[in-house]
Motif scaffolding. Structure first.
Motif, PDB file in Angstrom:
ATOM      1  N   LEU A  34       5.817  87.170  93.888  1.00 25.10           N
ATOM      2  CA  LEU A  34       6.890  87.141  92.732  1.00 25.10           C
ATOM      3  C   LEU A  34       7.261  85.311  93.443  1.00 25.10           C
ATOM      4  O   LEU A  34       6.926  84.925  92.339  1.00 25.10           O
ATOM      5  CB  LEU A  34       7.796  87.852  92.607  1.00 25.10           C
ATOM      6  CG  LEU A  34       8.970  87.366  91.678  1.00 25.10           C
ATOM      7  CD1 LEU A  34       8.452  87.552  90.625  1.00 25.10           C
ATOM      8  CD2 LEU A  34       9.587  88.469  91.265  1.00 25.10           C
ATOM      9  N   ALA A  77      12.070  93.273  92.495  1.00 21.53           N
ATOM     10  CA  ALA A  77      10.568  93.600  93.463  1.00 21.53           C
ATOM     11  C   ALA A  77      10.429  94.268  94.473  1.00 21.53           C
ATOM     12  O   ALA A  77       9.800  95.136  94.542  1.00 21.53           O
ATOM     13  CB  ALA A  77      10.091  91.850  93.185  1.00 21.53           C
ATOM     14  N   VAL A  83      10.591  94.551  84.069  1.00 16.30           N
ATOM     15  CA  VAL A  83       9.860  95.743  84.625  1.00 16.30           C
ATOM     16  C   VAL A  83      10.513  97.116  84.153  1.00 16.30           C
ATOM     17  O   VAL A  83      10.391  98.928  83.745  1.00 16.30           O
ATOM     18  CB  VAL A  83      10.621  96.257  86.126  1.00 16.30           C
ATOM     19  CG1 VAL A  83      11.486  97.710  86.998  1.00 16.30           C
ATOM     20  CG2 VAL A  83      10.463  95.026  87.051  1.00 16.30           C
ATOM     21  N   SER A 138      14.986  86.286  87.311  1.00 16.47           N
ATOM     22  CA  SER A 138      15.022  87.373  87.520  1.00 16.47           C
ATOM     23  C   SER A 138      15.979  87.877  86.730  1.00 16.47           C
ATOM     24  O   SER A 138      15.035  89.517  86.630  1.00 16.47           O
ATOM     25  CB  SER A 138      16.397  86.743  88.900  1.00 16.47           C
ATOM     26  OG  SER A 138      17.928  86.986  88.158  1.00 16.47           O
ATOM     27  N   VAL A 150      12.478  89.107  85.178  1.00 15.75           N
ATOM     28  CA  VAL A 150      11.487  90.334  86.273  1.00 15.75           C
ATOM     29  C   VAL A 150      12.160  91.464  85.538  1.00 15.75           C
ATOM     30  O   VAL A 150      11.445  92.603  85.557  1.00 15.75           O
ATOM     31  CB  VAL A 150      11.227  89.841  87.841  1.00 15.75           C
ATOM     32  CG1 VAL A 150      11.592  91.338  88.215  1.00 15.75           C
ATOM     33  CG2 VAL A 150      10.776  88.684  88.047  1.00 15.75           C
ATOM     34  N   ALA A 157       7.723  90.514  96.925  1.00 16.95           N
ATOM     35  CA  ALA A 157       8.354  90.012  96.656  1.00 16.95           C
ATOM     36  C   ALA A 157       7.492  88.524  97.276  1.00 16.95           C
ATOM     37  O   ALA A 157       8.029  87.357  96.063  1.00 16.95           O
ATOM     38  CB  ALA A 157       9.920  90.369  97.406  1.00 16.95           C
TER      39      ALA A 157
END
Lengths: 306, 242
Positions: A95, A65, A125, A118, A121, A92
């Motif tokens: 998040l 992130a 992305v 994770s 995420v 971060a």
């Protein structure tokens, strides 16, 4: 001399001086940079796992992130690199805030949920539909900010701040209260500690550390794919290094990174087959004989290890 | 009622359910500053549940807990600690990897006491001086109980809840800790003692409440309680009651 001053003078200062001077005498700067990044990440794991007991299997989520926070600022807003690194840290932390409900879980449940988060995420992305923002799965190529030397020294600064934070935790009532929460949350609340607040602070602090490291990593490499910066190896390595040295100490994660990442670089590339064997044996030996890490060799003899 | 005898804790019609089981079923009592109140009753009568609700570990399902004039039911434990309630645990719960001194330091730093007691005094008073720098995991069970108590006292409570503090102590230790508890009450601290050792309860309490199935069945001195047929019945079974 006060304990914290001793720790700053005899642990933090030599570490910073050595890593600040090494690029002048050792040519493999990428290796030095990776050492610094893992020193940061291992101490970040130390903050959340060593002091509060949450094992962050998805720790790399914050790192990635941070890397993407940096990249997006640079690509779309042409932000100067140091400022973009700070934004990486903020992303971060954001998040981390989003994931605070995970702190209701404990043990393996937390570790698995964090790993899943994770991965979520990463896939967010890397979604081709977000190509306009994140470049999706096609990767990021940053222009205009590439400066490995500056990025390296920024990493040394973040490492200094992170180790400084751990020195603070090791020497303050705040760090003691975090450990109390780790040991027994009910008793900690009867000592007057607001356990939810303490856990969230430690969680966000460790997120910030990884986010800043991720931002600096993006600055250093400038070209990367989602799989690079969300690679599970970052989490696993950081956790193994911290555990190998010994968590809830200042020196443990440092020793863990220097020894294990050292071995990794000595034999990991030249003779990967031996590396896997030696690494596996080392980790098994650690779990079986030294579950509290290398530093416990000293603490078992009654020596105090900072 | 004289001003100094205003109850510091008033519990009224307290209900706590676990599924279909009523652990507390309309329990009411009060305690005044400086008083040592005993909560006695057979296993499962609701003694520890009452302490857990008063100390904020459980939110009540009904009824009221009023501490020092303000509602305390369902308030988070650490806030109650800051307001002046603390407790010990039936099975002591120290921070095992921290030293005895560090255990107490956490409570001194976070307990919210304005005039926190000195750590040296606490260690001395509760016979922990010799082990002050050892991890709590190294202590025996009696020492761990004393550490629980010391940690609670470090927050300067005005209401102290002792959950089976005396269990497992030898007669000499019992006499000594009874003296300590009385000395604490003499400073104006209200103390609620949950205990199975009747001799100990008789030695230290001013008044006892006998619980059965989450309700009060008797209130008065222990000497009177042991002559009450209803009390004898719940402790020994129906055939002994008459």
């Amino acid at each position: 001399m006060h304990n914290a001053s001793k720790h700053l003078l005899f642990i933090l200062a030599p570490l910073v001086v050595v890593f600040a001077l090494l690029p002048g005498v050792y040519q493999n700067h990428l290796l030095l940079f990776n050492f610094v990044i893992f020193l940061i990440l291992a101490q970040g794991v130390n903050i959340i796992y060593g002091f509060t007991g949450y094992l962050p299997f998805g720790y790399v989520g914050f790192f990635g992130a941070g890397a993407y926070g940096f990249a997006i600022m640079v690509m779309h807003l042409h932000t100067p690199a140091p400022l973009a690194v700070l934004v990486g840290g903020v992303v971060a932390v954001a998040l981390g805030l989003l994931l605070t409900p995970l702190l209701r879980l404990s043990g393996a449940y937390f570790a698995i949920a964090n790993l899943a988060a994770s991965l979520a995420v990463l896939h967010f992305v890397a979604n081709p539909a977000l190509e306009g923002i994140t470049k999706g799965p096609y990767g990021v190529s940053l222009t205009g900010t590439f400066n490995p030397s500056h990025a390296y020294y920024a990493a040394v600064v973040v490492m200094a701040l992170t180790v400084g934070a751990v020195v603070y935790l090791k020497n303050s009532p705040f760090g003691l209260a975090l450990q109390a929460v780790r040991e027994d949350a009910v008793s900690a609340s009867m000592a007057g500690v607001n356990i939810v607040k303490m856990r969230v602070i430690a969680w966000l602090a460790s997120a910030l550390v990884a986010g800043l490291a991720g931002g600096i990593y993006a600055w250093y490499v400038s070209v990367f794919y989602p799989d690079n910066v969300f690679s599970g190896e970052f989490s696993i390595f950081a956790i193994v290094f911290a555990l190998f040295g010994g968590v809830a100490t200042i020196t443990g994660p440092i020793v863990g990174v220097l020894i294990l990442y050292g071995i990794y670089n000595l034999i990991g590339f030249t003779t990967p087959q031996y590396f896997q064997l030696i690494y596996g044996l080392l980790i098994m030996g650690l779990v079986l004989f030294l579950p509290a890490g290398l530093v416990s060799l000293a603490t078992r003899r009654g020596w105090h290890v900072p | 009622m004289s001003p100094e005898k205003t109850p510091i804790l008033e519990v009224s019609k307290l209900v706590k359910r676990f599924g279909g089981f009523h652990a507390l079923d309309g329990l009411s009592f009060h305690v005044v500053p400086g008083e040592i109140l005993g909560l006695v009753g057979p296993n499962g009568s609701g003694k520890t549940t009452a302490i857990n609700v008063i100390s904020g570990l459980y939110a009540p399902d009904g009824g009221e807990v009023v501490f020092d004039g303000a509602s305390a039911g369902g308030v988070a434990s650490h806030k109650l600690v800051h307001r002046g309630i603390n407790r010990t645990f039936q099975v002591p719960k120290p921070f095992l990897s921290l030293t005895v001194r560090e255990n107490i330091q956490v409570a001194l730093a976070y307990g919210g006491a304005t005039r926190a007691p000195s750590i040296a005094e606490l260690l001395e008073d509760f016979r922990l001086k010799e082990v002050a720098d050892r991890p709590a995991a190294d202590l025996n069970s009696a020492q761990q109980k004393m550490l629980d108590l010391t940690r609670a006292l470090a927050t300067r409570p005005r209401l102290l809840l002792l959950d089976e503090l005396a269990a497992g102590l030898n007669p000499a230790e019992l006499d000594w800790i009874a003296g300590r508890i009385k000395a604490l009450a003499a400073t104006g601290m209200a103390i609620i003692v949950v205990e199975h050792l009747m001799g100990f309860i008789e030695q230290i309490t001013d008044r006892v409440i006998v619980l059965n199935a989450g309700r009060e069945i008797f209130e008065g001195t222990l000497a009177t309680a042991v002559r009450e047929p209803q009390v004898i019945e719940v402790f020994l079974g129906g055939e002994h009651a008459h």
